[in-house]
Design an enzyme around this catalytic site. Structure first.
Site, PDB file in Angstrom:
ATOM      1  NE  ARG A  99      -3.240   0.449  -0.784  1.00  0.00           N
ATOM      2  CZ  ARG A  99      -3.559   0.577  -1.876  1.00  0.00           C
ATOM      3  NH1 ARG A  99      -3.087   1.648  -2.562  1.00  0.00           N
ATOM      4  NH2 ARG A  99      -4.051  -0.487  -2.634  1.00  0.00           N
ATOM      5  CE  LYS A 134      -2.293  28.383  -5.183  1.00  0.00           C
ATOM      6  NZ  LYS A 134      -3.134  28.657  -5.854  1.00  0.00           N
ATOM      7  CE  LYS A 166       0.802  35.855  -4.304  1.00  0.00           C
ATOM      8  NZ  LYS A 166       0.410  34.316  -4.813  1.00  0.00           N
ATOM      9  CD  GLU A 194      -0.144  38.567  -6.820  1.00  0.00           C
ATOM     10  OE1 GLU A 194      -0.250  37.267  -6.786  1.00  0.00           O
ATOM     11  OE2 GLU A 194      -0.921  39.428  -5.865  1.00  0.00           O
ATOM     12  CG  ASP A 215      -2.964  37.413  -9.304  1.00  0.00           C
ATOM     13  OD1 ASP A 215      -2.885  36.251  -9.545  1.00  0.00           O
ATOM     14  OD2 ASP A 215      -3.477  38.277  -8.421  1.00  0.00           O
TER      15      ASP A 215
END
Length: 280
Positions: A99, A134, A166, A194, A215
């Site tokens: 597994r 991410k 950002k 960004e 963006d």
């Protein structure tokens, strides 16, 4: 095998999670200690392979004498029904590792397969596909390896290898230009900024941006932005990119397109493993 990745520690921790303090009580109760299995791992769907050698390492960890033959290599694109690995060894050990090995190769091949689909969608353009941060905590190096096997290029590996300014950084600094200038003054060489409007482009460039992340811009605005930047720094389209929109985005002339869903939303590949008991 993979730079920056401790394979031995990963295998030990993964098996420890599954085996606990008492090990595989089912295999110990049902399978004779000297039983030998032969197995074939195969793909039920067309996939791009990633993690096949890692899967083999799980079996070798519990049975160092196991015979394991990888029939494909990471990065290979194979049709449904392809045999991926042939193995033979102690039945208890192979069942116990099964597994963990499958979970790993299914997850990584799923990422590589989705990535390859996005790469194919922008084939013939000059745009490169990037991944993002991410990722599942603890699995970043593995998941970014899988995107490479699918044909993407890694973006930042973490917070340490480039600045990325950002909207929250801009909110504190007061402007794109001021935030960028602070990163420049700190001696940071790679400064990704960004921007979500055309009027932020020149202030960011003037302050020292080395890469502009455009963006959530629609293709017409991306085309304008690329023309304004005129090759002074690389450009990256980001935000809400989907398989049905990435081609139009790439055709605006951006250097890169980054896609979070490569690691965030890739379904596991359908890979199975069937064992047979060797005759005594």
């Amino acid at each position: 095998m993979i730079p920056g990745f401790d394979l031995s520690a990963f295998i030990a921790a993964t098996l420890a999670e599954d085996m606990g303090d008492t090990g595989d009580i089912t295999a110990a109760a049902v399978i004779p200690a000297d039983a030998v299995f032969t197995g074939i791992m195969d793909s039920r769907d067309a996939i791009t392979v990633a993690g096949i050698d890692i899967a083999g390492a799980f079996f070798r960890h519990l049975d160092p004498g196991a015979t394991i033959e990888a029939l494909v290599a990471d990065g290979d694109r194979v049709p449904a029904g392809t045999a991926l690995m042939r193995l033979r060894g102690n039945a208890r050990a192979l069942l116990t590792a099964e597994r963990s090995a499958l979970n790993t190769v299914q997850h990584l091949s799923g990422i590589a397969t989705l990535t390859a689909t996005y790469v194919a969608a922008i084939a013939g353009t000059a745009t490169t596909l990037l991944d993002t941060r991410k990722t599942i905590p603890g699995l970043r190096v593995l998941e970014k390896y899988a995107t490479r096997m699918g044909g993407a290029t890694n973006h930042r590996m973490g917070l340490w290898d480039a600045a990325m300014i950002k909207d929250n950084h801009v909110a504190v600094a007061g402007s794109v230009g001021e935030a960028t200038a602070r990163a420049k003054a700190a001696g940071i060489e790679r400064i990704v900024v960004e921007v979500d409007s055309l009027d932020q482009i020149e202030p960011a460039l003037a302050a020292g941006a080395t890469h502009l992340l455009l963006d959530n811009m629609a293709p017409p605005m991306l085309t304008q932005a690329v023309a304004m930047i005129a090759g002074r720094v690389p450009t990256e389209a980001s935000g809400g990119v989907r398989l049905d929109t990435i081609r139009a985005i790439a055709e605006t002339g951006v250097t890169y397109v980054s896609v979070g869903r490569l690691t965030q939303s890739a379904p596991a590949a359908d890979i199975g493993l069937d064992f047979t008991l060797d005759a005594a």
